[in-house]
Design an enzyme around this catalytic site. Structure first.
Site, PDB file in Angstrom:
ATOM      1  N   ASN A 202      -4.120   4.617   7.484  1.00  0.00           N
ATOM      2  CA  ASN A 202      -3.472   5.924   7.570  1.00  0.00           C
ATOM      3  C   ASN A 202      -3.706   6.631   6.238  1.00  0.00           C
ATOM      4  OD1 ASN A 202      -1.750   8.094   7.690  1.00  0.00           O
ATOM      5  ND2 ASN A 202       0.138   6.881   7.752  1.00  0.00           N
ATOM      6  N   TRP A 203      -4.554   7.635   6.260  1.00  0.00           N
ATOM      7  CA  TRP A 203      -4.933   8.291   5.000  1.00  0.00           C
ATOM      8  C   TRP A 203      -3.869   9.279   4.514  1.00  0.00           C
ATOM      9  CZ3 TRP A 203     -10.902   9.665   5.556  1.00  0.00           C
ATOM     10  CH2 TRP A 203     -11.620   8.477   5.689  1.00  0.00           C
ATOM     11  N   LYS A 204      -2.857   9.501   5.318  1.00  0.00           N
ATOM     12  CA  LYS A 204      -1.772  10.429   4.941  1.00  0.00           C
ATOM     13  C   LYS A 204      -2.381  11.755   4.448  1.00  0.00           C
ATOM     14  CE  LYS A 204       1.232   6.500   4.278  1.00  0.00           C
ATOM     15  NZ  LYS A 204       2.399   5.906   3.629  1.00  0.00           N
TER      16      LYS A 204
ATOM     17  N   HIS B  84       5.861   8.213  12.528  1.00  0.00           N
ATOM     18  CA  HIS B  84       5.773   7.598  11.203  1.00  0.00           C
ATOM     19  C   HIS B  84       7.063   7.890  10.430  1.00  0.00           C
ATOM     20  CE1 HIS B  84       4.531   6.676   7.124  1.00  0.00           C
ATOM     21  NE2 HIS B  84       3.588   5.919   7.674  1.00  0.00           N
TER      22      HIS B  84
ATOM     23  N   GLU C  85       7.590   8.748   7.502  1.00  0.00           N
ATOM     24  CA  GLU C  85       7.569   9.959   6.670  1.00  0.00           C
ATOM     25  C   GLU C  85       7.874  11.200   7.507  1.00  0.00           C
ATOM     26  OE1 GLU C  85       3.753   9.153   4.894  1.00  0.00           O
ATOM     27  OE2 GLU C  85       4.670   7.466   3.826  1.00  0.00           O
TER      28      GLU C  85
ATOM     29  N   GLU D 230       7.041  -0.693  10.446  1.00  0.00           N
ATOM     30  CA  GLU D 230       6.869  -0.329   9.043  1.00  0.00           C
ATOM     31  C   GLU D 230       8.251  -0.209   8.388  1.00  0.00           C
ATOM     32  OE1 GLU D 230       2.757   1.635   8.384  1.00  0.00           O
ATOM     33  OE2 GLU D 230       4.224   3.201   8.774  1.00  0.00           O
TER      34      GLU D 230
ATOM     35  N   GLY E 252       4.618   2.065   0.372  1.00  0.00           N
ATOM     36  CA  GLY E 252       4.241   2.681  -0.904  1.00  0.00           C
ATOM     37  C   GLY E 252       5.027   2.152  -2.088  1.00  0.00           C
TER      38      GLY E 252
ATOM     39  N   SER F  72       2.792  -1.659   2.236  1.00  0.00           N
ATOM     40  CA  SER F  72       2.175  -2.327   1.083  1.00  0.00           C
ATOM     41  C   SER F  72       1.273  -3.503   1.485  1.00  0.00           C
ATOM     42  CB  SER F  72       3.236  -2.767   0.074  1.00  0.00           C
ATOM     43  OG  SER F  72       3.938  -1.634  -0.422  1.00  0.00           O
TER      44      SER F  72
ATOM     45  N   GLY G 254      -1.572   2.144   4.324  1.00  0.00           N
ATOM     46  CA  GLY G 254      -1.623   3.443   3.652  1.00  0.00           C
ATOM     47  C   GLY G 254      -2.517   3.362   2.423  1.00  0.00           C
ATOM     48  N   GLY G 255      -1.907   3.156   1.263  1.00  0.00           N
ATOM     49  CA  GLY G 255      -2.618   3.202  -0.022  1.00  0.00           C
ATOM     50  C   GLY G 255      -3.914   2.413  -0.060  1.00  0.00           C
TER      51      GLY G 255
HETATM   52  P1  13P Z   1       1.387   1.740   2.186  1.00  0.00           P
HETATM   53  O1  13P Z   1       0.352   0.757   2.691  1.00  0.00           O
HETATM   54  O2  13P Z   1       0.854   2.662   1.141  1.00  0.00           O
HETATM   55  O3  13P Z   1       2.649   1.053   1.813  1.00  0.00           O
HETATM   56  O4  13P Z   1       1.740   2.694   3.445  1.00  0.00           O
HETATM   57  C1  13P Z   1       2.071   2.141   4.667  1.00  0.00           C
HETATM   58  C2  13P Z   1       2.112   3.205   5.684  1.00  0.00           C
HETATM   59  O5  13P Z   1       2.993   4.052   5.667  1.00  0.00           O
HETATM   60  C3  13P Z   1       1.055   3.228   6.700  1.00  0.00           C
HETATM   61  O6  13P Z   1       1.346   4.111   7.719  1.00  0.00           O
END
Ligand code: 13P
Length: 252
Positions: free
Chosen positions: A9-11, A96, A98, A168, A174, A214, A235-236
């Protein structure tokens, strides 16, 4: 056998040129990954270009969100699920944390988005997960149960065959704090049990449940060893081709 899914997920990262460069770097690094499905979710503005450049590869494309609306119309800023499909997506992330936290999405919204995705022939990746306060208060399961029941309300038996769930925990996103493999396994097994209340045992056995929060090259193997962890939503660590390829190739 459930085929694992490793999704990035590149956000809200990467301009079009960076997205294309990343996708083209990733392509050869995961070309032999037949053990899992590989998915990336670029920002909307880069989605079509990335999808076009990855045509013929084993990398699938997801949207990061879609509209609850299925009819095209006066909904400024929204992107309909069939528009994502048209741009080259096969999957879409819905609910998600967020979006729930910062854009006030409710389970009802997540449910409508899930239905909109299915109607457009996209596979929804339905996200659930508790906050730290909810975990510390000792009831993460009831939170996740509520999100699942709300998110999947009204789905038909054949719809339930077509979804992916991502667990998640918000405290792990993050933050560098990953759920332990045991914590992930416990919640994934719970999710499968809740799903089985709605679906047949066969369907529950076939449901793919991804872990997110993470996930990194040094912790993915332990997570993937758990019997109910069927993949990762990253994510990251998905933003850089070599690192994401290491995650895809977690079994090497
Ligand atoms: P991180 O891997 O950066 O913790 O993010 C997870 C995430 O929200 C994937 O959708």
């Amino acid at each position: 056998m459930r085929k694992p899914v490793i999704a990035g997920n590149w956000k809200m990262y990467k301009l079009v040129a960076d997205s294309v460069a990343m996708a083209l770097n990733l392509r050869p690094l995961v070309a032999n990954a037949n053990h899992c499905e590989v998915i990336i979710a670029p920002v909307f503005t880069a989605l079509k270009t990335v999808a076009d450049r990855l045509e013929g590869s084993n990398i699938k494309i997801a949207g990061q969100d879609c509209s609850v609306e299925t009819q095209h119309g006066a909904h400024t800023g929204e992107v309909a699920a069939d528009m994502l499909r048209d741009a080259g997506a096969s999957h879409v992330i819905v609910g998600h944390s967020e979006r729930r936290q910062f854009y006030f999405e409710t389970d009802t919204f997540v449910n409508r988005k899930t239905q909109a995705a299915l109607a457009a022939n996209l596979t929804p990746i339905v996200c659930v997960g508790e906050t730290l306060a909810q975990r510390e208060a000792g009831h993460p399961e009831s939170v996740v149960r509520g999100q699942l029941e709300g998110g999947l309300r009204g789905l038909t038996a054949s719809d339930l065959d077509r979804i992916i769930v991502a667990y998640e925990p918000i405290w792990a996103i993050g933050t560098g704090l990953t759920a332990t493999p045991e914590q992930a396994q416990e919640m994934h097994a719970f999710i499968r049990r809740v799903f089985a209340e709605r679906a047949s045992n066969g369907q529950a056995g076939a449901l793919r449940i991804l872990y997110g929060g993470s996930v990194k090259p040094d912790n993915i193997a332990g997570l993937m060893k758990q019997p109910d962890v069927d993949g990762a939503l990253v994510g990251g660590a998905s933003l850089e081709a070599e690192t994401f390829a290491q995650l895809v190739n977690y079994n090497r």
